[in-house]
Design an enzyme around this catalytic site. Structure first.
Site, PDB file in Angstrom:
ATOM      1  N   LYS A  33      55.795  57.767  29.002  1.00  0.00           N
ATOM      2  CA  LYS A  33      55.537  56.677  29.949  1.00  0.00           C
ATOM      3  C   LYS A  33      55.828  57.153  31.375  1.00  0.00           C
ATOM      4  O   LYS A  33      56.450  58.202  31.567  1.00  0.00           O
ATOM      5  CB  LYS A  33      56.419  55.473  29.597  1.00  0.00           C
ATOM      6  CG  LYS A  33      57.925  55.747  29.690  1.00  0.00           C
ATOM      7  CD  LYS A  33      58.744  54.596  29.118  1.00  0.00           C
ATOM      8  CE  LYS A  33      60.229  54.907  29.175  1.00  0.00           C
ATOM      9  NZ  LYS A  33      61.033  53.873  28.471  1.00  0.00           N
ATOM     10  N   ARG A 129      67.797  42.290  26.315  1.00  0.00           N
ATOM     11  CA  ARG A 129      66.723  42.439  27.286  1.00  0.00           C
ATOM     12  C   ARG A 129      65.403  42.035  26.643  1.00  0.00           C
ATOM     13  O   ARG A 129      64.689  41.185  27.134  1.00  0.00           O
ATOM     14  CB  ARG A 129      66.695  43.882  27.787  1.00  0.00           C
ATOM     15  CG  ARG A 129      65.718  44.154  28.897  1.00  0.00           C
ATOM     16  CD  ARG A 129      65.713  45.616  29.284  1.00  0.00           C
ATOM     17  NE  ARG A 129      65.269  46.487  28.184  1.00  0.00           N
ATOM     18  CZ  ARG A 129      64.948  47.759  28.330  1.00  0.00           C
ATOM     19  NH1 ARG A 129      65.034  48.338  29.525  1.00  0.00           N
ATOM     20  NH2 ARG A 129      64.556  48.489  27.303  1.00  0.00           N
ATOM     21  N   TYR A 250      69.092  62.826  61.584  1.00  0.00           N
ATOM     22  CA  TYR A 250      69.168  61.378  61.809  1.00  0.00           C
ATOM     23  C   TYR A 250      70.596  60.869  61.646  1.00  0.00           C
ATOM     24  O   TYR A 250      71.303  61.242  60.701  1.00  0.00           O
ATOM     25  CB  TYR A 250      68.289  60.630  60.798  1.00  0.00           C
ATOM     26  CG  TYR A 250      66.811  60.679  61.110  1.00  0.00           C
ATOM     27  CD1 TYR A 250      66.297  60.107  62.259  1.00  0.00           C
ATOM     28  CD2 TYR A 250      65.934  61.285  60.223  1.00  0.00           C
ATOM     29  CE1 TYR A 250      64.933  60.128  62.526  1.00  0.00           C
ATOM     30  CE2 TYR A 250      64.567  61.320  60.478  1.00  0.00           C
ATOM     31  CZ  TYR A 250      64.077  60.740  61.633  1.00  0.00           C
ATOM     32  OH  TYR A 250      62.739  60.776  61.887  1.00  0.00           O
ATOM     33  N   MET A 298      61.910  62.108  55.926  1.00  0.00           N
ATOM     34  CA  MET A 298      60.727  61.850  55.097  1.00  0.00           C
ATOM     35  C   MET A 298      60.093  63.142  54.591  1.00  0.00           C
ATOM     36  O   MET A 298      59.723  63.252  53.424  1.00  0.00           O
ATOM     37  CB  MET A 298      59.698  61.032  55.896  1.00  0.00           C
ATOM     38  CG  MET A 298      58.506  60.600  55.060  1.00  0.00           C
ATOM     39  SD  MET A 298      57.270  59.669  55.979  1.00  0.00           S
ATOM     40  CE  MET A 298      58.131  58.154  56.344  1.00  0.00           C
TER      41      MET A 298
END
Ligand SMILES: *Cc1c(COP(=O)(O)O)cnc(C)c1O
EC number: 5.1.1.1
Length: 355
Positions: A33, A129, A250, A298
């Site tokens: 998956k 669940r 940053y 990024m």
């Protein structure tokens, strides 16, 4: 060409599948998956096609992709169908489906398949669940059987805490499952990867290994016997020296305490490398261990080359793989290997080995 890439070792994938089935015994659905946890579902499924007993995916769309690629082995939909219209595809493509909720049983009741469906009835043994409560299981089984529209009904459950060897939850779930299904015929399936690797009592007719196929142990630490499948790597594209006290990147999260040689790497959170990775997260450069410094951006990140004087522009940087265990990166970044692998994007996937 930007040097960021994920190398996918298909021989390692095959090794891990065969190891899982041998450990567990019986048969094993290869869980592919979420694009095979970021490794490329079609390519991985094709690689295993001559050895696998079948596959498991989350949903119809993922199964159809495998069928379109020519895969004929059994494919189980782990979440079953979401709406009745999907049952036509299930029938045409000969898919197996989990039934975890009464609404899905109702859809089957109202369908008119030309041949019976193969159903995996899911028991809620404690995760709360998905699945039928233990006291509902026999009635759900009878209801499915009574439709006349199902052939074999397999019985399954899923663990909530199999990656925690010291808590009683898993043993309790196994006992609950066995009790709820004691009077019912049909094959059983209990073990995910943690079950296969760490819970002998979880062995039944079918295993459902996912993360271990890709070479990561769901428990922390290095995976015994497994081979990592993905190597996420890139190269140094620039080098600079910064003085003590100088900020880097940053938010000036990292500030040099000594004269520091900084390597700039073509890899960022847009590639799936976690922005949450703190200073000190392990990386390797030309095969030598060092650390991430400065916030991940990024498209770029920065690593400490101060103690690696031979490293420079063009040096190979491994973010995870054989040299840098993915569980170490995950622990450092506050996540799990699953999330790191599933998040890989933009980088080229390059396949090695295989048939
Ligand atoms: C994803 C999934 C698995 C595989 O889990 P791993 O921890 O990756 O081995 C097995 N069973 C079900 C029901 C799943 O959803």
């Amino acid at each position: 060409m930007r040097p960021a890439r994920a190398l996918i070792d298909l021989d390692a994938l095959r090794h891990n599948y065969l190891l899982a089935r041998e450990r567990h015994g019986g048969r094993a659905l290869a869980v592919v998956k979420a694009n095979a946890y970021g490794h490329g579902a079609v390519r991985c499924a094709l690689e295993l096609a001559d050895v696998a007993d079948g596959y498991a995916v989350a949903c119809l769309e993922e199964a159809l992709e495998l069928r379109a690629a020519g895969i004929r082995l059994p494919i189980l939909l782990l979440e079953g169908v979401f709406e009745a219209a999907e049952l036509a595809d299930v029938e045409r493509e000969n898919l197996w489906m989990v039934v975890h909720h009464a609404e899905q049983a109702r859809m089957i009741e109202q369908a008119s398949p030309a041949r019976p469906y193969t159903v995996w009835l899911k028991v809620n043994s404690g995760m709360n669940r998905a699945g039928f409560r233990p006291e509902e299981v026999v009635a759900a089984w009878n209801r499915l059987q009574g439709t006349g529209k199902v052939g074999e009904i397999a019985l399954m459950t899923h663990f909530a805490r199999a990656d925690e060897p010291d808590v009683p939850g898993t043993a309790e779930q196994i006992a609950t499952f066995d009790m709820a299904t004691a009077t019912l015929p049909g094959p059983r399936s209990v073990a995910n990867s943690a079950g296969v690797l760490h819970w002998r009592a979880a062995r039944r007719d079918w295993a459902r290994p996912g993360i271990l196929l890709y070479g990561a142990d769901p428990l922390p630490g290095e995976p015994g016997g497994l081979r990592p499948v993905m190597t996420l790597e890139s190269r140094i594209m620039a080098v600079r020296e910064i003085a003590p006290g100088a900020p880097l990147g940053y938010g000036a999260r990292f500030q040099a305490e000594r004269p520091t040689r900084v390597g700039l790497v073509a890899m960022g959170y847009a590639d799936g490398y976690p922005r949450t990775a703190p200073d000190g997260t392990p990386v390797s450069v030309d095969g030598r261990p060092t650390r991430l410094i400065g916030r991940v951006s990024m498209d770029m990140l920065t690593v400490d080359l101060t103690d690696l004087p031979a490293a420079g522009i063009g040096s190979r940087v491994e973010l995870w793989g054989r040299e840098v265990g993915i569980n170490r990166v995950a622990a450092s970044a506050g996540t799990i290997s699953y999330e790191l692998l599933c998040n890989v994007k933009r980088v080229r996937l390059e396949y090695l080995g295989g048939r």
